[in-house]
Design a protein around this motif. Structure first.
Motif, PDB file in Angstrom:
ATOM      1  N   UNK A 119     -18.223  -0.660  -4.325  1.00 29.15           N
ATOM      2  CA  UNK A 119     -17.025   0.008  -3.827  1.00 29.15           C
ATOM      3  C   UNK A 119     -17.382   1.067  -2.793  1.00 29.15           C
ATOM      4  N   UNK A 123     -16.161   1.009   1.062  1.00 23.01           N
ATOM      5  CA  UNK A 123     -15.373   2.110   1.617  1.00 23.01           C
ATOM      6  C   UNK A 123     -16.083   2.757   2.788  1.00 23.01           C
ATOM      7  N   UNK A 126     -15.592   0.590   5.746  1.00 24.93           N
ATOM      8  CA  UNK A 126     -14.234   0.764   6.269  1.00 24.93           C
ATOM      9  C   UNK A 126     -14.112   2.098   6.993  1.00 24.93           C
ATOM     10  N   UNK A 210     -11.243  -0.798  -5.342  1.00 28.78           N
ATOM     11  CA  UNK A 210     -11.131   0.660  -5.364  1.00 28.78           C
ATOM     12  C   UNK A 210     -10.628   1.251  -4.070  1.00 28.78           C
ATOM     13  N   UNK A 211     -10.628   0.491  -3.015  1.00 30.17           N
ATOM     14  CA  UNK A 211     -10.291   1.116  -1.738  1.00 30.17           C
ATOM     15  C   UNK A 211      -8.791   1.205  -1.586  1.00 30.17           C
ATOM     16  N   UNK A 212      -8.343   2.309  -1.110  1.00 25.69           N
ATOM     17  CA  UNK A 212      -6.893   2.450  -0.885  1.00 25.69           C
ATOM     18  C   UNK A 212      -6.453   1.586   0.271  1.00 25.69           C
ATOM     19  N   UNK A 213      -5.429   0.888   0.070  1.00 29.08           N
ATOM     20  CA  UNK A 213      -4.951   0.010   1.136  1.00 29.08           C
ATOM     21  C   UNK A 213      -3.598   0.510   1.578  1.00 29.08           C
ATOM     22  N   UNK A 214      -3.658   1.422   2.458  1.00 29.24           N
ATOM     23  CA  UNK A 214      -2.409   2.020   2.922  1.00 29.24           C
ATOM     24  C   UNK A 214      -2.206   1.638   4.359  1.00 29.24           C
ATOM     25  N   UNK A 231      -0.618  10.707   2.313  1.00 29.73           N
ATOM     26  CA  UNK A 231      -2.040  10.394   2.175  1.00 29.73           C
ATOM     27  C   UNK A 231      -2.841  11.654   1.953  1.00 29.73           C
ATOM     28  N   UNK A 235      -4.805  12.523  -1.537  1.00 26.64           N
ATOM     29  CA  UNK A 235      -6.262  12.517  -1.603  1.00 26.64           C
ATOM     30  C   UNK A 235      -6.837  13.900  -1.443  1.00 26.64           C
TER      31      UNK A 235
ATOM     32  N   UNK B  94     -15.658   9.620  -0.351  1.00 24.02           N
ATOM     33  CA  UNK B  94     -15.417   8.636   0.701  1.00 24.02           C
ATOM     34  C   UNK B  94     -13.938   8.314   0.814  1.00 24.02           C
ATOM     35  N   UNK B 102      -7.387   7.903   8.261  1.00 22.04           N
ATOM     36  CA  UNK B 102      -6.168   7.087   8.389  1.00 22.04           C
ATOM     37  C   UNK B 102      -4.989   7.947   8.812  1.00 22.04           C
TER      38      UNK B 102
END
Lengths: 257, 148
Positions: A119, A123, A126, A210-214, A231, A235, B94, B102
């Motif tokens: 994960x 991340x 990304x 686990x990665x946020x997909x926004x 966001x 976070x 992270x 974002x």
């Protein structure tokens, strides 16, 4: 450093962690035998080493897992070599490992480690890509090329290799002083373990969960404002929370060095 | 072969049978491996665990048992859990960073879309003005209040 030794780790932890009473080394008192002695069907001596950490109600269940994986005598020897003020933490981690091993007899805790590592890698990939994309937005450049496919969606066939796991010695030098055991009991984390564990049965890693997909692009301007604020609020507050605090106060302990 | 006892049977000082469950995974040239596993889990527990799983998975299981045993020996209190804790922290950090990036991207796209809407009728004629505006805006780093 102090441990939150007054906390009571109850049995309803979500499958990880010992069921403990607060301090005190008494065993076999008015409350009957401790969970360990109840499981072992023996008399709970006054100085029973397990009594402070396995209550008679749900401690027996947790001790059953510990006994099956490690054995009572091995755990007893382990605890005897640990200072008293650290034994609660040791019991919690031992229970966690035992129950992880029972859930996955082949990989145990190592499955969790691999899943988390994967994960983190996903991340970070990304993040690197988006940072590059941000750089192009900040500069007066022509429209960027279509983005390359993100590694998230690509299952990477990876054999489980011990070489991928960091060896023992680097861990001690690079870790922070506080260890947040509350994350062990996070249901979100535990569910995310399940998928990689099954994938690892096939020696493959599935997509990270686990990665946020926004989605952050396009749409109405007001939606983007709301999205950006949401966001950061979500976070930003989670990252600023201290490791010592745990919302699941009844089911976790926080540690500090 | 009498001298071919596996590390487990050598440690237990017993004869190593031909169908010893430990011998494929604990070679005699690596006594430390079995010593770690035996110290934390115990010989009989390891044997029971191996018997309950398919043969093709046993090598992997022994490897993971050995790793966990090593971590536990090095850190009797936390074992491998401290590595898990560190990874959780890395993951949180992270994710936070990703969220910030974002948000910044969303902000920039919003600004660009607003500029394009503003100059829509004259977009073809004044494309250079829009680019100049974007350049000026970006160099001034005028981020919204919620961006640190």
């Amino acid at each position: 450093m102090s441990t939150n030794s007054t906390s009571t780790v109850t049995g309803g932890v979500g499958g990880a962690g010992g069921s403990c009473g607060g301090g005190g080394g008494s065993g076999g008192g008015g409350g009957g035998p401790c969970g360990a002695c109840k499981f072992l069907r023996r008399k709970c001596a006054p100085g029973c080493i397990f009594a402070p950490y396995f209550d008679s109600e749900q401690g027996a269940t947790h001790f059953a897992a510990v006994h099956k994986v490690f054995g009572a005598s091995n755990v007893s020897k382990l605890l005897l070599n640990i200072p008293v003020h650290k034994r609660l933490d040791a019991v919690v981690t031992i229970c966690f490992e035992a129950e992880a091993r029972l859930r996955d007899p082949v990989y145990g805790c190592v499955a969790n480690i691999f899943a988390l590592q994967q994960q983190v890698v996903n991340l970070q990939a990304e993040l690197s890509y988006l940072q590059g994309h941000l750089a192009t937005l900040e500069l007066p450049q022509p429209p960027p090329l279509p983005p390359p496919p993100l590694p998230l969606a690509v299952p990477t066939p990876t054999t489980l290799s011990i070489g991928n796991i960091p060896s023992g010695t680097p861990i001690t030098s690079s870790l922070p002083g506080t260890y947040d055991l509350s994350s062990l009991f996070d249901p979100m984390v535990q569910t995310s373990w399940a998928l990689p564990q099954r994938a690892m049965d096939l020696r493959q890693y599935g997509p990270s969960t686990g990665s946020p997909s926004v989605g952050g692009g396009g749409g109405d301007g007001s939606d983007l404002h709301v999205l950006a604020r949401e966001l950061l609020n979500r976070h930003g507050s989670s990252s600023s929370s201290t490791p010592m605090a745990c919302s699941k106060a009844s089911s976790s302990t926080s540690l500090s060095k | 072969m009498i001298s071919g006892r596996c590390a487990a049977c050598k440690s237990q000082r017993r004869k190593c049978p031909s169908d010893c469950i430990f011998s494929p995974y604990f070679p005699p040239n690596d006594p430390q491996r079995f010593a770690c596993v035996h110290r934390i889990y115990g010989c009989s527990n390891v044997g029971k665990m191996l018997q309950q799983m398919p043969v093709q998975m046993r090598a992997q299981a022994v490897d993971t048992l050995y790793m966990e045993a090593r971590w536990r020996i090095e850190d009797p209190v936390y074992g491998c859990v401290k590595l898990i804790s560190q990874l959780h922290q890395n993951l949180n950090d992270t994710e936070s960073e990703l969220a910030k990036v974002k948000a910044l991207i969303a902000f920039h796209k919003l600004q660009i879309s607003q500029v394009n809407e503003l100059h829509q009728p004259d977009l073809d004629a004044s494309q250079s003005n829009v680019e100049q505006f974007q350049f000026n805006y970006s160099t001034q780093n005028h981020y919204p209040w919620f961006i640190n």
